[in-house]
Write a protein that holds these residues in place. Structure first.
Motif, PDB file in Angstrom:
ATOM      1  N   THR A 151       0.854  -1.186   0.000  1.00  0.00           N
ATOM      2  CA  THR A 151       0.000   0.000   0.000  1.00  0.00           C
ATOM      3  C   THR A 151       0.891   1.238   0.000  1.00  0.00           C
ATOM      4  N   LEU A 152       0.601   2.172  -0.899  1.00  0.00           N
ATOM      5  CA  LEU A 152       1.373   3.408  -0.995  1.00  0.00           C
ATOM      6  C   LEU A 152       0.531   4.588  -0.533  1.00  0.00           C
ATOM      7  N   VAL A 153       1.084   5.383   0.362  1.00  0.00           N
ATOM      8  CA  VAL A 153       0.418   6.610   0.810  1.00  0.00           C
ATOM      9  C   VAL A 153       0.955   7.753  -0.036  1.00  0.00           C
ATOM     10  N   ALA A 154       0.060   8.350  -0.830  1.00  0.00           N
ATOM     11  CA  ALA A 154       0.451   9.410  -1.768  1.00  0.00           C
ATOM     12  C   ALA A 154      -0.479  10.603  -1.611  1.00  0.00           C
ATOM     13  N   ARG A 155      -0.081  11.729  -2.190  1.00  0.00           N
ATOM     14  CA  ARG A 155      -0.970  12.896  -2.201  1.00  0.00           C
ATOM     15  C   ARG A 155      -2.024  12.694  -3.278  1.00  0.00           C
ATOM     16  N   HIS A 156      -3.293  12.898  -2.900  1.00  0.00           N
ATOM     17  CA  HIS A 156      -4.335  12.710  -3.912  1.00  0.00           C
ATOM     18  C   HIS A 156      -4.587  14.010  -4.672  1.00  0.00           C
ATOM     19  N   GLN A 157      -5.135  13.845  -5.859  1.00  0.00           N
ATOM     20  CA  GLN A 157      -5.470  15.007  -6.681  1.00  0.00           C
ATOM     21  C   GLN A 157      -6.445  15.908  -5.910  1.00  0.00           C
ATOM     22  N   PRO A 158      -6.138  17.194  -5.746  1.00  0.00           N
ATOM     23  CA  PRO A 158      -7.004  18.076  -4.948  1.00  0.00           C
ATOM     24  C   PRO A 158      -8.405  18.229  -5.531  1.00  0.00           C
ATOM     25  N   SER A 159      -8.556  17.932  -6.815  1.00  0.00           N
ATOM     26  CA  SER A 159      -9.868  18.105  -7.457  1.00  0.00           C
ATOM     27  C   SER A 159     -10.830  16.943  -7.175  1.00  0.00           C
ATOM     28  N   LEU A 160     -10.341  15.863  -6.572  1.00  0.00           N
ATOM     29  CA  LEU A 160     -11.186  14.676  -6.377  1.00  0.00           C
ATOM     30  C   LEU A 160     -12.307  14.949  -5.390  1.00  0.00           C
ATOM     31  N   GLN A 161     -13.507  14.527  -5.783  1.00  0.00           N
ATOM     32  CA  GLN A 161     -14.682  14.701  -4.925  1.00  0.00           C
ATOM     33  C   GLN A 161     -14.920  13.399  -4.160  1.00  0.00           C
ATOM     34  N   TRP A 162     -14.176  13.227  -3.086  1.00  0.00           N
ATOM     35  CA  TRP A 162     -14.410  12.058  -2.241  1.00  0.00           C
ATOM     36  C   TRP A 162     -14.164  12.420  -0.789  1.00  0.00           C
ATOM     37  N   ASP A 163     -14.598  11.557   0.115  1.00  0.00           N
ATOM     38  CA  ASP A 163     -14.414  11.767   1.549  1.00  0.00           C
ATOM     39  C   ASP A 163     -14.149  10.407   2.175  1.00  0.00           C
ATOM     40  N   LEU A 164     -12.871  10.098   2.346  1.00  0.00           N
ATOM     41  CA  LEU A 164     -12.459   8.791   2.873  1.00  0.00           C
ATOM     42  C   LEU A 164     -12.212   8.823   4.370  1.00  0.00           C
ATOM     43  N   GLY A 165     -12.439   9.986   4.984  1.00  0.00           N
ATOM     44  CA  GLY A 165     -12.096  10.195   6.383  1.00  0.00           C
ATOM     45  C   GLY A 165     -11.101  11.337   6.467  1.00  0.00           C
ATOM     46  N   ASP A 166     -10.431  11.440   7.603  1.00  0.00           N
ATOM     47  CA  ASP A 166      -9.484  12.539   7.807  1.00  0.00           C
ATOM     48  C   ASP A 166      -8.132  12.179   7.193  1.00  0.00           C
ATOM     49  N   THR A 167      -8.022  12.401   5.879  1.00  0.00           N
ATOM     50  CA  THR A 167      -6.831  11.951   5.132  1.00  0.00           C
ATOM     51  C   THR A 167      -5.734  12.999   5.053  1.00  0.00           C
ATOM     52  N   ARG A 168      -6.052  14.252   5.335  1.00  0.00           N
ATOM     53  CA  ARG A 168      -5.068  15.344   5.254  1.00  0.00           C
ATOM     54  C   ARG A 168      -4.420  15.411   3.872  1.00  0.00           C
ATOM     55  N   GLY A 169      -5.240  15.203   2.852  1.00  0.00           N
ATOM     56  CA  GLY A 169      -4.767  15.367   1.489  1.00  0.00           C
ATOM     57  C   GLY A 169      -4.042  14.174   0.909  1.00  0.00           C
ATOM     58  N   THR A 170      -4.045  13.050   1.622  1.00  0.00           N
ATOM     59  CA  THR A 170      -3.362  11.865   1.114  1.00  0.00           C
ATOM     60  C   THR A 170      -4.362  10.731   0.900  1.00  0.00           C
ATOM     61  N   VAL A 171      -3.905   9.691   0.210  1.00  0.00           N
ATOM     62  CA  VAL A 171      -4.707   8.484   0.022  1.00  0.00           C
ATOM     63  C   VAL A 171      -3.776   7.285   0.109  1.00  0.00           C
ATOM     64  N   ALA A 172      -4.231   6.233   0.768  1.00  0.00           N
ATOM     65  CA  ALA A 172      -3.502   4.971   0.822  1.00  0.00           C
ATOM     66  C   ALA A 172      -4.082   4.078  -0.272  1.00  0.00           C
ATOM     67  N   VAL A 173      -3.255   3.719  -1.258  1.00  0.00           N
ATOM     68  CA  VAL A 173      -3.783   3.053  -2.451  1.00  0.00           C
ATOM     69  C   VAL A 173      -3.004   1.761  -2.737  1.00  0.00           C
ATOM     70  N   ARG A 174      -3.737   0.761  -3.250  1.00  0.00           N
ATOM     71  CA  ARG A 174      -3.118  -0.545  -3.516  1.00  0.00           C
ATOM     72  C   ARG A 174      -3.844  -1.243  -4.658  1.00  0.00           C
ATOM     73  N   MET A 175      -3.106  -2.062  -5.389  1.00  0.00           N
ATOM     74  CA  MET A 175      -3.693  -2.954  -6.384  1.00  0.00           C
ATOM     75  C   MET A 175      -3.495  -4.377  -5.883  1.00  0.00           C
ATOM     76  N   PRO A 176      -4.590  -5.069  -5.516  1.00  0.00           N
ATOM     77  CA  PRO A 176      -4.457  -6.398  -4.918  1.00  0.00           C
ATOM     78  C   PRO A 176      -4.172  -7.475  -5.965  1.00  0.00           C
ATOM     79  N   LEU A 177      -3.480  -8.520  -5.530  1.00  0.00           N
ATOM     80  CA  LEU A 177      -3.182  -9.647  -6.408  1.00  0.00           C
ATOM     81  C   LEU A 177      -4.249 -10.725  -6.193  1.00  0.00           C
TER      82      LEU A 177
END
Length: 215
Positions: A99-125
């Motif tokens: 899982t990689l914690v990266a800065r998400h695009q500021p234009s994204l319309q989502w609310d994943l919780g208190d992310t402080r501008g980041t997203v934890a993202v992964r591609m599962p096998l």
């Protein structure tokens, strides 16, 4: 009433994936197998669905939900300031338990919780997970357990904890194990290992020799 499908049966798998995709588009919750543990998922872009996911787990907004994707190409629309080292980690370990914690695009319309501008993202096998993600797009996915309980390695354990808060259960049989993904913060100049899981620091350092490890 929750519906459950055996994805090891070809007919049940096709029906289950179709029903799960429809449920996600309606803003409902689904449980799916991954290469680590079973996950509870929702449309990443539905704030109400993500709130329902957190409520089903008994989890607060201070623990934001990770996002699973079906292809590395999806990253281009989700993250920004993604370094060359981050792409090298993707090339080496995706799909897989990173899982990689990266800065998400500021234009994204989502609310994943208190992310402080980041997203934890992964591609599962996992073929079932990838097929669903390819169909519906990015999903907010967390381990399919009540907070404080062990992460489930089979569908029975997930259903016992989450019950009818989930619309569709995709039963892929036991997962390979209960070791979670490793989490690396790539928002920094030097990537930082936040959690050592299925991938060790030594394995990750084969790609990022200067990798730092959180205390």
């Amino acid at each position: 009433m929750a519906r459950r499908y055996d994805t090891n049966d070809a007919t049940d798998r096709a029906t289950g994936l179709r029903e799960a995709a429809s449920a996600v588009r309606r803003g409902e919750l689904v449980v799916l197998p991954t290469d680590t543990v079973y996950g509870i998922g929702a449309d990443a872009f539905s704030a109400e669905a993500v709130a329902d996911l957190l409520e089903a787990k008994g989890r607060g907004r201070n623990m934001p939900t990770p996002v699973l994707i079906g292809s590395p190409n999806t990253l281009h629309g989700l993250v920004t300031d993604f370094s060359e080292l981050a792409w090298e980690l993707v090339d080496a370990f995706w799909p897989g338990a990173l899982t990689l914690v990266a800065r998400h695009q500021p234009s994204l319309q989502w609310d994943l919780g208190d992310t402080r501008g980041t997203v934890a993202v992964r591609m599962p096998l996992h073929p079932v997970a990838i097929e669903l993600l390819t169909e519906v797009g990015p999903m907010a996915v967390s381990s399919a357990n009540l907070t404080g309980h062990p992460a489930p390695e089979d569908c029975d354990a997930a259903q016992e904890m989450l019950g009818d808060s989930v619309s569709v259960y995709l039963d892929g049989g036991p997962t390979p194990g209960n070791v979670p993904s490793s989490i690396v913060d790539v928002t920094r100049e030097v990537p930082l290992l936040l959690r050592e899981g299925a991938l060790s620091a030594d394995e990750l350092r084969k790609v990022v020799p200067d990798l730092e490890v959180a205390n």
